[in-house]
Design an enzyme around this catalytic site. Structure first.
Site, PDB file in Angstrom:
ATOM      1  N   SER A   1      -3.799  58.158 115.297  1.00 57.33           N
ATOM      2  CA  SER A   1      -2.511  57.478 115.403  1.00 57.33           C
ATOM      3  C   SER A   1      -2.075  56.908 114.050  1.00 57.33           C
ATOM      4  O   SER A   1      -2.888  56.629 113.178  1.00 57.33           O
ATOM      5  CB  SER A   1      -2.600  56.336 116.415  1.00 57.33           C
ATOM      6  OG  SER A   1      -3.027  56.819 117.660  1.00 57.33           O
TER       7      SER A   1
HETATM    8  N1  SAH Z   1      -7.455  56.431 119.425  1.00 62.98           N
HETATM    9  C1  SAH Z   1      -7.293  57.597 118.599  1.00 62.98           C
HETATM   10  C2  SAH Z   1      -6.111  58.433 119.038  1.00 62.98           C
HETATM   11  C3  SAH Z   1      -6.576  59.631 119.728  1.00 62.98           C
HETATM   12  S1  SAH Z   1      -5.325  60.689 120.375  1.00 62.98           S
HETATM   13  C4  SAH Z   1      -7.171  57.204 117.156  1.00 62.98           C
HETATM   14  O1  SAH Z   1      -7.479  56.095 116.807  1.00 62.98           O
HETATM   15  O2  SAH Z   1      -6.825  57.998 116.355  1.00 62.98           O
HETATM   16  C5  SAH Z   1      -5.607  60.474 122.101  1.00 62.98           C
HETATM   17  C6  SAH Z   1      -6.949  60.911 122.620  1.00 62.98           C
HETATM   18  O3  SAH Z   1      -6.935  60.706 124.033  1.00 62.98           O
HETATM   19  C7  SAH Z   1      -7.236  62.399 122.412  1.00 62.98           C
HETATM   20  O4  SAH Z   1      -8.431  62.538 121.706  1.00 62.98           O
HETATM   21  C8  SAH Z   1      -7.363  62.935 123.852  1.00 62.98           C
HETATM   22  O5  SAH Z   1      -8.334  63.946 123.989  1.00 62.98           O
HETATM   23  C9  SAH Z   1      -7.754  61.694 124.623  1.00 62.98           C
HETATM   24  N2  SAH Z   1      -7.505  61.733 126.063  1.00 62.98           N
HETATM   25  C10 SAH Z   1      -6.422  62.213 126.736  1.00 62.98           C
HETATM   26  N3  SAH Z   1      -6.579  62.065 128.067  1.00 62.98           N
HETATM   27  C11 SAH Z   1      -7.798  61.463 128.253  1.00 62.98           C
HETATM   28  C12 SAH Z   1      -8.540  61.050 129.417  1.00 62.98           C
HETATM   29  N4  SAH Z   1      -8.088  61.213 130.665  1.00 62.98           N
HETATM   30  N5  SAH Z   1      -9.748  60.475 129.212  1.00 62.98           N
HETATM   31  C13 SAH Z   1     -10.252  60.291 127.969  1.00 62.98           C
HETATM   32  N6  SAH Z   1      -9.611  60.681 126.838  1.00 62.98           N
HETATM   33  C14 SAH Z   1      -8.384  61.246 126.976  1.00 62.98           C
END
Ligand code: SAH
Length: 230
Positions: A63
Site C-alpha cells: 500500500s
Molecule cells: N498490508 C499489505 C497490503 C497487501 S495487499 C501491505 O502492507 O503492503 C492485500 C493483501 O490481502 C493481498 O496480499 C491479498 O492476497 C490479501 N487478501 C485478500 N483477501 C484475503 C483474505 N480473505 N484473507 C487473507 N488475505 C487476503
C-alpha cells in the site's frame, strides 16, 4: 545508498505525511523506522521511500505509505492492544503495527507472500507477530475448538465488496475499532467501525481508496495467483 541519503529519504517521507495530515507522532516514528525498501523486490528499491503503491508479486501491492499511516492512525494505538490484520501481503503494514501495539495476529491467503513476509519479520527481529496462511474473512481460526479472545483492533488491507465480514465484526471487542476499505473497484471508501456494544457499530468514512479485493479461501498455488492467464 549512503547513511545520510537513507536518513534524508526517511525524513522526507515523514514530512510529506505530516503535510498530508498525519499528526500522531508514534505513527510518524514507526513510518520513519520501518525500512520500506526491505519489503519490495530489488528492482523497486529506488522507489521504496516514495508515497506510492508498488507491486509485490501474485497480482498484489504494497500500500501507499500515506494510506498505511492513515489506517494506522485511525486505530488510535496506545501500545497495549492486540490487533488482527487481514492481508499480510509483503508485511509492511504488519511491521508498522508491530512497533505500536502489544501483539499482532496477521492472515494472508497467498502462502508464498506470507513466507516472504515472515522472513522479513525475522530479519527485522519483530517478535510480537503471529502470522498464518488462511482466509481472513473467517476471522482468526479456533484452536482446539477454542474461540480466540476478541481483538482490541482489526485492520483489513483488502476491500470488502459490500460490508465487513461478520466473523470480523464478531471478533472485535466492544469499544474496539476496525478499519476496512469497502466497495467495488473504482468506488471504495476506507471506513472506521467503532463497536459500541455486542451488535451496534458507529461507522465513519475516512477517505476514498483503491485496494485489491478481499477474496475467499486460500489462493491457488500458481505464480500469478488469481490473475493467472486461463
Ligand atoms: N498490508 C499489505 C497490503 C497487501 S495487499 C501491505 O502492507 O503492503 C492485500 C493483501 O490481502 C493481498 O496480499 C491479498 O492476497 C490479501 N487478501 C485478500 N483477501 C484475503 C483474505 N480473505 N484473507 C487473507 N488475505 C487476503
Amino acid at each position: 545508498m549512503t547513511p545520510t541519503q537513507d536518513a534524508n529519504k526517511r525524513i522526507r517521507l515523514v514530512m510529506h505525511l505530516r503535510r498530508m495530515g498525519i499528526a500522531d507522532s508514534r505513527v510518524l516514528g514507526a513510518m520513519e523506522k520501518v525500512p520500506r525498501d526491505a519489503f519490495v523486490g530489488p528492482e523497486l528499491k529506488h522507489q521504496a521511500w516514495e508515497d506510492t503503491a508498488l507491486p509485490i508479486g501474485r497480482g498484489q501491492t504494497i500500500s501507499q505509505p500515506y494510506i498505511v499511516a492513515l489506517m494506522t492512525q485511525a486505530l488510535e494505538l496506545k501500545g497495549r492492544e492486540t490487533v488482527l490484520e487481514i492481508g499480510t501481503g509483503c508485511g509492511y503494514q504488519t511491521a508498522i503495527l508491530a512497533h505500536l501495539c502489544r501483539r499482532i495476529y496477521t492472515i494472508e491467503r497467498h502462502k508464498p507472500l506470507l513466507e516472504d513476509a515472515e522472513k522479513r519479520f525475522e530479519a527485522l527481529r519483530l517478535r510480537n507477530i503471529t502470522a498464518i496462511a488462511g482466509d481472513g474473512m473467517k476471522g482468526w481460526p479456533r484452536i482446539n475448538g477454542i474461540e480466540p479472545e476478541p481483538f482490541d483492533r482489526i485492520i483489513v488491507t483488502a476491500a470488502a465488496r459490500e460490508k465487513p465480514p461478520q466473523a470480523l465484526k464478531d471478533q472485535l471487542k466492544p469499544g474496539g475499532l476496525m478499519v476496512i476499505p469497502v466497495g467495488g473497484s473504482g468506488e471504495q471508501v476506507l471506513k472506521l467501525y467503532r463497536k459500541e456494544s455486542e451488535d451496534t457499530f458507529a461507522v465513519r468514512d475516512l477517505a476514498p481508496v483503491r485496494f485489491v479485493p478481499l477474496l475467499p479461501d486460500l489462493a491457488p498455488d500458481k505464480p500469478n495467483g488469481d490473475h493467472a492467464a486461463a
